[in-house]
Motif scaffolding. Structure first.
Motif, PDB file in Angstrom:
ATOM      1  N   ALA A 128       0.847  -1.158   0.084  1.00  0.00           N
ATOM      2  CA  ALA A 128       0.103  -0.198  -0.120  1.00  0.00           C
ATOM      3  C   ALA A 128       0.825   1.230   0.104  1.00  0.00           C
ATOM      4  O   ALA A 128       1.842   1.519   0.668  1.00  0.00           O
ATOM      5  CB  ALA A 128      -0.856  -0.054   1.363  1.00  0.00           C
ATOM      6  N   GLY A 129       0.565   2.174  -0.771  1.00  0.00           N
ATOM      7  CA  GLY A 129       1.273   3.331  -0.965  1.00  0.00           C
ATOM      8  C   GLY A 129       2.200   3.448  -2.176  1.00  0.00           C
ATOM      9  O   GLY A 129       2.211   4.728  -2.882  1.00  0.00           O
ATOM     10  N   LEU A 130       2.625   2.284  -2.528  1.00  0.00           N
ATOM     11  CA  LEU A 130       3.369   2.231  -3.637  1.00  0.00           C
ATOM     12  C   LEU A 130       2.786   2.544  -5.345  1.00  0.00           C
ATOM     13  O   LEU A 130       3.236   3.098  -6.066  1.00  0.00           O
ATOM     14  CB  LEU A 130       4.453   1.036  -3.668  1.00  0.00           C
ATOM     15  CG  LEU A 130       5.283   1.132  -2.943  1.00  0.00           C
ATOM     16  CD1 LEU A 130       6.467  -0.406  -2.861  1.00  0.00           C
ATOM     17  CD2 LEU A 130       6.410   2.316  -3.022  1.00  0.00           C
ATOM     18  N   PRO A 131       1.574   1.858  -5.355  1.00  0.00           N
ATOM     19  CA  PRO A 131       1.219   1.896  -6.564  1.00  0.00           C
ATOM     20  C   PRO A 131       0.646   3.422  -6.934  1.00  0.00           C
ATOM     21  O   PRO A 131       0.594   3.809  -8.148  1.00  0.00           O
ATOM     22  CB  PRO A 131      -0.628   1.307  -6.353  1.00  0.00           C
ATOM     23  CG  PRO A 131      -0.005   0.297  -5.201  1.00  0.00           C
ATOM     24  CD  PRO A 131       0.889   0.998  -4.424  1.00  0.00           C
ATOM     25  N   VAL A 132       0.693   4.512  -6.009  1.00  0.00           N
ATOM     26  CA  VAL A 132       0.147   5.815  -6.525  1.00  0.00           C
ATOM     27  C   VAL A 132       1.395   6.451  -6.734  1.00  0.00           C
ATOM     28  O   VAL A 132       1.587   7.411  -7.684  1.00  0.00           O
ATOM     29  CB  VAL A 132      -0.618   6.500  -5.241  1.00  0.00           C
ATOM     30  CG1 VAL A 132       0.619   6.745  -4.019  1.00  0.00           C
ATOM     31  CG2 VAL A 132      -0.996   8.056  -5.483  1.00  0.00           C
ATOM     32  N   LEU A 133       2.663   5.939  -6.190  1.00  0.00           N
ATOM     33  CA  LEU A 133       4.039   6.401  -6.814  1.00  0.00           C
ATOM     34  C   LEU A 133       4.043   6.044  -8.145  1.00  0.00           C
ATOM     35  O   LEU A 133       4.684   6.856  -9.183  1.00  0.00           O
ATOM     36  CB  LEU A 133       5.035   6.248  -5.919  1.00  0.00           C
ATOM     37  CG  LEU A 133       4.924   6.579  -4.172  1.00  0.00           C
ATOM     38  CD1 LEU A 133       6.160   5.973  -3.439  1.00  0.00           C
ATOM     39  CD2 LEU A 133       5.005   7.922  -4.259  1.00  0.00           C
ATOM     40  N   VAL A 134       3.881   4.685  -8.430  1.00  0.00           N
ATOM     41  CA  VAL A 134       4.039   4.330 -10.074  1.00  0.00           C
ATOM     42  C   VAL A 134       3.046   5.093 -10.783  1.00  0.00           C
ATOM     43  O   VAL A 134       3.433   5.161 -11.937  1.00  0.00           O
ATOM     44  CB  VAL A 134       3.770   2.735  -9.773  1.00  0.00           C
ATOM     45  CG1 VAL A 134       4.138   2.157 -11.317  1.00  0.00           C
ATOM     46  CG2 VAL A 134       5.182   2.036  -8.862  1.00  0.00           C
ATOM     47  N   ALA A 135       1.870   5.109 -10.134  1.00  0.00           N
ATOM     48  CA  ALA A 135       0.797   5.894 -11.235  1.00  0.00           C
ATOM     49  C   ALA A 135       1.328   7.062 -11.525  1.00  0.00           C
ATOM     50  O   ALA A 135       0.799   7.833 -12.784  1.00  0.00           O
ATOM     51  CB  ALA A 135      -0.381   5.773 -10.488  1.00  0.00           C
ATOM     52  N   ALA A 136       2.127   7.800 -10.881  1.00  0.00           N
ATOM     53  CA  ALA A 136       2.725   9.191 -11.448  1.00  0.00           C
ATOM     54  C   ALA A 136       3.455   9.157 -12.560  1.00  0.00           C
ATOM     55  O   ALA A 136       3.727  10.013 -13.252  1.00  0.00           O
ATOM     56  CB  ALA A 136       3.512   9.681 -10.077  1.00  0.00           C
ATOM     57  N   LEU A 137       4.146   8.160 -13.023  1.00  0.00           N
ATOM     58  CA  LEU A 137       4.883   7.684 -14.250  1.00  0.00           C
ATOM     59  C   LEU A 137       3.781   8.025 -15.167  1.00  0.00           C
ATOM     60  O   LEU A 137       4.496   7.858 -16.548  1.00  0.00           O
ATOM     61  CB  LEU A 137       5.349   6.126 -14.304  1.00  0.00           C
ATOM     62  CG  LEU A 137       6.353   6.012 -13.334  1.00  0.00           C
ATOM     63  CD1 LEU A 137       7.141   4.542 -13.237  1.00  0.00           C
ATOM     64  CD2 LEU A 137       7.615   7.102 -13.551  1.00  0.00           C
ATOM     65  N   ALA A 138       2.601   7.929 -15.212  1.00  0.00           N
ATOM     66  CA  ALA A 138       1.559   8.021 -16.171  1.00  0.00           C
ATOM     67  C   ALA A 138       1.937   9.388 -17.094  1.00  0.00           C
ATOM     68  O   ALA A 138       1.803   9.575 -18.448  1.00  0.00           O
ATOM     69  CB  ALA A 138       0.232   8.021 -15.773  1.00  0.00           C
ATOM     70  N   ALA A 139       2.223  10.374 -16.323  1.00  0.00           N
ATOM     71  CA  ALA A 139       2.550  11.675 -17.036  1.00  0.00           C
ATOM     72  C   ALA A 139       3.687  11.667 -17.934  1.00  0.00           C
ATOM     73  O   ALA A 139       3.348  12.163 -19.113  1.00  0.00           O
ATOM     74  CB  ALA A 139       2.537  12.721 -16.011  1.00  0.00           C
ATOM     75  N   PRO A 140       4.714  11.298 -17.551  1.00  0.00           N
ATOM     76  CA  PRO A 140       5.913  11.202 -18.521  1.00  0.00           C
ATOM     77  C   PRO A 140       5.724  10.186 -19.530  1.00  0.00           C
ATOM     78  O   PRO A 140       6.084  10.499 -20.774  1.00  0.00           O
ATOM     79  CB  PRO A 140       7.006  10.997 -17.568  1.00  0.00           C
ATOM     80  CG  PRO A 140       6.679  10.428 -16.464  1.00  0.00           C
ATOM     81  CD  PRO A 140       5.290  10.991 -16.139  1.00  0.00           C
ATOM     82  N   ALA A 141       4.969   9.122 -19.392  1.00  0.00           N
ATOM     83  CA  ALA A 141       4.535   8.364 -20.277  1.00  0.00           C
ATOM     84  C   ALA A 141       3.742   8.695 -21.394  1.00  0.00           C
ATOM     85  O   ALA A 141       4.143   8.583 -22.716  1.00  0.00           O
ATOM     86  CB  ALA A 141       4.202   6.789 -19.892  1.00  0.00           C
ATOM     87  N   ILE A 142       2.705   9.549 -20.968  1.00  0.00           N
ATOM     88  CA  ILE A 142       1.944   9.832 -22.255  1.00  0.00           C
ATOM     89  C   ILE A 142       2.681  11.170 -22.746  1.00  0.00           C
ATOM     90  O   ILE A 142       2.406  11.382 -24.024  1.00  0.00           O
ATOM     91  CB  ILE A 142       0.564  10.494 -21.445  1.00  0.00           C
ATOM     92  CG1 ILE A 142      -0.124   9.433 -20.826  1.00  0.00           C
ATOM     93  CG2 ILE A 142      -0.343  11.444 -22.439  1.00  0.00           C
ATOM     94  CD1 ILE A 142      -0.980   8.657 -21.951  1.00  0.00           C
ATOM     95  N   LEU A 143       3.235  11.874 -22.157  1.00  0.00           N
ATOM     96  CA  LEU A 143       3.955  13.119 -23.004  1.00  0.00           C
ATOM     97  C   LEU A 143       5.045  12.469 -23.753  1.00  0.00           C
ATOM     98  O   LEU A 143       5.191  12.995 -24.932  1.00  0.00           O
ATOM     99  CB  LEU A 143       4.674  14.035 -21.864  1.00  0.00           C
ATOM    100  CG  LEU A 143       3.593  14.829 -21.159  1.00  0.00           C
ATOM    101  CD1 LEU A 143       4.391  15.415 -19.864  1.00  0.00           C
ATOM    102  CD2 LEU A 143       3.182  15.618 -21.727  1.00  0.00           C
ATOM    103  N   TRP A 144       5.762  11.379 -23.399  1.00  0.00           N
ATOM    104  CA  TRP A 144       6.669  10.781 -24.284  1.00  0.00           C
ATOM    105  C   TRP A 144       5.966  10.192 -25.550  1.00  0.00           C
ATOM    106  O   TRP A 144       6.383  10.373 -26.729  1.00  0.00           O
ATOM    107  CB  TRP A 144       7.342   9.479 -23.581  1.00  0.00           C
ATOM    108  CG  TRP A 144       8.338   8.880 -24.500  1.00  0.00           C
ATOM    109  CD1 TRP A 144       9.579   9.337 -24.930  1.00  0.00           C
ATOM    110  CD2 TRP A 144       8.063   7.617 -25.285  1.00  0.00           C
ATOM    111  NE1 TRP A 144      10.430   8.218 -25.495  1.00  0.00           N
ATOM    112  CE2 TRP A 144       9.431   7.390 -25.918  1.00  0.00           C
ATOM    113  CE3 TRP A 144       7.159   6.926 -25.211  1.00  0.00           C
ATOM    114  CZ2 TRP A 144       9.632   6.382 -26.725  1.00  0.00           C
ATOM    115  CZ3 TRP A 144       7.354   5.680 -26.008  1.00  0.00           C
ATOM    116  CH2 TRP A 144       8.423   5.501 -26.648  1.00  0.00           C
TER     117      TRP A 144
END
Length: 214
Positions: free
Chosen positions: A192-208
Protein backbone atom coordinates in the motif's frame (compact mmCIF):
# COMPACT_ATOMS: atom_id res chain seq x y z
CA UNK A 1 -12.33 39.72 -2.62
CA UNK A 2 -15.34 37.94 -4.15
CA UNK A 3 -13.19 35.36 -5.95
CA UNK A 4 -10.92 34.82 -2.96
CA UNK A 5 -13.73 34.39 -0.42
CA UNK A 6 -15.68 32.13 -2.78
CA UNK A 7 -12.74 29.78 -3.28
CA UNK A 8 -11.62 29.94 0.34
CA UNK A 9 -15.04 29.09 1.77
CA UNK A 10 -15.91 26.42 -0.82
CA UNK A 11 -12.65 24.50 -0.48
CA UNK A 12 -12.11 25.21 3.20
CA UNK A 13 -15.26 23.32 4.12
CA UNK A 14 -13.83 20.14 2.57
CA UNK A 15 -11.46 19.97 5.53
CA UNK A 16 -14.36 18.21 7.23
CA UNK A 17 -13.95 15.32 4.79
CA UNK A 18 -10.25 15.15 5.61
CA UNK A 19 -10.99 15.05 9.33
CA UNK A 20 -13.46 12.20 8.82
CA UNK A 21 -11.01 10.32 6.57
CA UNK A 22 -8.16 10.81 9.03
CA UNK A 23 -10.22 9.50 11.93
CA UNK A 24 -11.28 6.50 9.86
CA UNK A 25 -7.66 5.66 9.08
CA UNK A 26 -6.69 5.57 12.73
CA UNK A 27 -5.06 9.01 12.88
CA UNK A 28 -5.70 10.78 16.18
CA UNK A 29 -7.42 14.17 16.46
CA UNK A 30 -4.13 15.80 17.43
CA UNK A 31 -2.25 14.23 14.53
CA UNK A 32 -4.93 15.25 12.03
CA UNK A 33 -4.96 18.84 13.28
CA UNK A 34 -1.16 19.06 13.21
CA UNK A 35 -1.20 17.79 9.61
CA UNK A 36 -3.65 20.51 8.61
CA UNK A 37 -1.69 23.19 10.46
CA UNK A 38 1.78 22.26 9.18
CA UNK A 39 1.24 20.46 5.86
CA UNK A 40 -1.79 22.42 4.63
CA UNK A 41 -2.15 20.90 1.19
CA UNK A 42 -5.24 18.77 0.82
CA UNK A 43 -4.09 16.34 -1.85
CA UNK A 44 -1.00 15.37 0.13
CA UNK A 45 -2.97 15.02 3.35
CA UNK A 46 -5.60 12.80 1.74
CA UNK A 47 -2.86 10.70 0.11
CA UNK A 48 -1.06 10.24 3.42
CA UNK A 49 -4.05 9.13 5.49
CA UNK A 50 -5.39 7.05 2.59
CA UNK A 51 -2.16 5.07 2.37
CA UNK A 52 -2.09 4.62 6.15
CA UNK A 53 -5.70 3.41 6.11
CA UNK A 54 -4.75 0.81 3.49
CA UNK A 55 -2.03 -0.49 5.80
CA UNK A 56 0.86 1.20 4.04
CA UNK A 57 4.25 1.89 5.55
CA UNK A 58 4.38 5.40 7.09
CA UNK A 59 7.52 6.25 5.09
CA UNK A 60 5.90 5.13 1.83
CA UNK A 61 2.76 7.09 2.67
CA UNK A 62 4.85 10.17 3.45
CA UNK A 63 6.78 9.79 0.18
CA UNK A 64 3.57 9.76 -1.84
CA UNK A 65 2.31 12.84 0.01
CA UNK A 66 5.65 14.58 -0.55
CA UNK A 67 5.67 13.99 -4.31
CA UNK A 68 2.11 15.25 -4.62
CA UNK A 69 3.14 18.39 -2.75
CA UNK A 70 6.13 19.19 -4.96
CA UNK A 71 3.84 20.93 -7.47
CA UNK A 72 3.52 23.76 -4.95
CA UNK A 73 7.21 24.53 -5.44
CA UNK A 74 6.53 25.28 -9.11
CA UNK A 75 3.64 27.54 -8.13
CA UNK A 76 6.04 29.30 -5.78
CA UNK A 77 8.51 30.05 -8.56
CA UNK A 78 5.82 31.92 -10.49
CA UNK A 79 4.19 33.57 -7.48
CA UNK A 80 7.49 34.85 -6.10
CA UNK A 81 7.85 37.01 -9.21
CA UNK A 82 4.21 38.06 -9.32
CA UNK A 83 3.70 38.90 -5.65
CA UNK A 84 7.24 40.14 -4.86
CA UNK A 85 6.59 39.96 -1.11
CA UNK A 86 9.27 41.20 1.32
CA UNK A 87 11.95 38.67 2.18
CA UNK A 88 10.89 38.49 5.84
CA UNK A 89 7.35 37.49 4.86
CA UNK A 90 8.31 34.83 2.30
CA UNK A 91 8.44 31.83 4.69
CA UNK A 92 4.90 32.61 5.87
CA UNK A 93 3.63 33.27 2.35
CA UNK A 94 5.23 30.03 1.12
CA UNK A 95 3.08 28.05 3.56
CA UNK A 96 -0.02 29.29 1.73
CA UNK A 97 1.21 28.41 -1.75
CA UNK A 98 -1.34 25.81 -2.85
CA UNK A 99 -3.59 25.18 -5.87
CA UNK A 100 -6.32 27.58 -4.80
CA UNK A 101 -4.18 30.57 -3.77
CA UNK A 102 -2.09 30.21 -6.93
CA UNK A 103 -5.20 30.04 -9.13
CA UNK A 104 -6.78 33.17 -7.62
CA UNK A 105 -3.55 35.18 -7.63
CA UNK A 106 -2.60 34.30 -11.21
CA UNK A 107 -6.07 35.22 -12.46
CA UNK A 108 -5.75 38.84 -11.31
CA UNK A 109 -4.85 41.71 -13.68
CA UNK A 110 -2.20 43.42 -11.54
CA UNK A 111 0.16 42.87 -8.60
CA UNK A 112 -2.03 44.65 -6.05
CA UNK A 113 -5.05 42.51 -6.90
CA UNK A 114 -2.88 39.37 -6.98
CA UNK A 115 -1.54 40.09 -3.49
CA UNK A 116 -5.04 40.73 -2.18
CA UNK A 117 -6.41 37.58 -3.81
CA UNK A 118 -3.55 35.45 -2.52
CA UNK A 119 -3.81 36.79 1.04
CA UNK A 120 -7.58 36.57 1.39
CA UNK A 121 -7.76 33.13 -0.19
CA UNK A 122 -4.90 31.84 1.95
CA UNK A 123 -6.25 33.26 5.21
CA UNK A 124 -9.85 32.14 4.61
CA UNK A 125 -8.83 28.68 3.47
CA UNK A 126 -6.27 28.16 6.26
CA UNK A 127 -8.71 29.10 9.03
CA UNK A 128 -11.64 27.11 7.63
CA UNK A 129 -9.56 24.07 6.65
CA UNK A 130 -8.14 23.73 10.15
CA UNK A 131 -11.47 24.38 11.86
CA UNK A 132 -13.36 21.87 9.71
CA UNK A 133 -10.57 19.30 10.13
CA UNK A 134 -11.14 19.41 13.87
CA UNK A 135 -14.91 19.22 13.42
CA UNK A 136 -14.52 16.28 11.03
CA UNK A 137 -12.34 14.32 13.44
CA UNK A 138 -14.62 14.99 16.41
CA UNK A 139 -17.70 14.15 14.36
CA UNK A 140 -16.20 10.88 13.13
CA UNK A 141 -15.20 9.91 16.66
CA UNK A 142 -18.72 10.67 17.89
CA UNK A 143 -20.47 8.44 15.34
CA UNK A 144 -18.01 5.57 15.67
CA UNK A 145 -17.19 3.38 12.68
CA UNK A 146 -16.92 5.68 9.64
CA UNK A 147 -17.05 2.72 7.24
CA UNK A 148 -20.50 1.74 8.53
CA UNK A 149 -21.80 5.18 7.52
CA UNK A 150 -19.92 5.24 4.23
CA UNK A 151 -17.88 8.23 5.39
CA UNK A 152 -14.63 6.45 4.53
CA UNK A 153 -15.47 7.37 0.93
CA UNK A 154 -15.65 11.09 1.73
CA UNK A 155 -11.94 11.70 1.17
CA UNK A 156 -11.68 10.02 -2.25
CA UNK A 157 -14.96 11.65 -3.33
CA UNK A 158 -13.71 15.16 -2.50
CA UNK A 159 -10.36 14.44 -4.14
CA UNK A 160 -12.04 13.30 -7.38
CA UNK A 161 -14.41 16.28 -7.30
CA UNK A 162 -11.41 18.64 -7.14
CA UNK A 163 -9.52 16.76 -9.84
CA UNK A 164 -12.24 16.22 -12.46
CA UNK A 165 -12.68 19.88 -13.54
CA UNK A 166 -8.93 20.15 -14.17
CA UNK A 167 -8.99 17.46 -16.89
CA UNK A 168 -9.75 19.74 -19.83
CA UNK A 169 -7.53 18.42 -22.64
CA UNK A 170 -7.19 15.02 -24.23
CA UNK A 171 -3.64 14.70 -22.90
CA UNK A 172 -4.75 15.37 -19.33
CA UNK A 173 -7.56 12.83 -19.60
CA UNK A 174 -5.17 10.24 -21.06
CA UNK A 175 -2.78 10.77 -18.15
CA UNK A 176 -5.66 10.34 -15.69
CA UNK A 177 -6.88 7.13 -17.32
CA UNK A 178 -3.40 5.58 -17.45
CA UNK A 179 -2.76 6.59 -13.84
CA UNK A 180 -5.99 4.88 -12.76
CA UNK A 181 -5.06 1.72 -14.69
CA UNK A 182 -1.57 1.63 -13.17
CA UNK A 183 -2.77 2.41 -9.66
CA UNK A 184 -5.61 -0.11 -9.58
CA UNK A 185 -3.70 -2.77 -11.50
CA UNK A 186 -0.78 -2.69 -9.09
CA UNK A 187 -2.85 -2.66 -5.90
CA UNK A 188 -2.80 -6.48 -5.53
CA UNK A 189 0.92 -6.65 -6.31
CA UNK A 190 2.67 -3.79 -4.52
CA UNK A 191 2.53 -2.71 -0.86
CA UNK A 192 0.00 0.00 0.00
CA UNK A 193 1.25 3.45 -0.92
CA UNK A 194 3.52 2.33 -3.77
CA UNK A 195 0.87 2.07 -6.52
CA UNK A 196 0.18 5.81 -6.35
CA UNK A 197 3.89 6.52 -6.78
CA UNK A 198 4.09 4.27 -9.84
CA UNK A 199 0.90 5.85 -11.20
CA UNK A 200 2.74 9.18 -11.30
CA UNK A 201 4.74 7.73 -14.24
CA UNK A 202 1.59 8.12 -16.35
CA UNK A 203 2.40 11.78 -17.00
CA UNK A 204 5.90 11.34 -18.51
CA UNK A 205 4.72 8.23 -20.39
CA UNK A 206 1.85 10.05 -22.11
CA UNK A 207 4.01 13.08 -22.87
CA UNK A 208 6.67 10.80 -24.39
CA UNK A 209 4.08 9.10 -26.59
CA UNK A 210 2.70 12.46 -27.64
CA UNK A 211 6.19 13.64 -28.56
CA UNK A 212 6.81 10.48 -30.61
CA UNK A 213 3.64 11.07 -32.63
CA UNK A 214 4.65 14.64 -33.43
Amino acid sequence: MRDALGVGVAVGLSGFAFGVTAAGSGVSALQACVLSLLVFTGASQFALVGALAAGGNPFTAAAGAFFLGTRNAFYGLRLSQLLAVPRAVRPLAAHWVIDETAAVALAQPDRRSARLGFTVTGLTLYVLWNLTTLLGVLGAEAIGDTAAWGLDAAGPAVFLALLAPMLRTGTERAVAVLAVVLGLGLLPVLPAGLPVLVAALAAPAILWLKGRRK
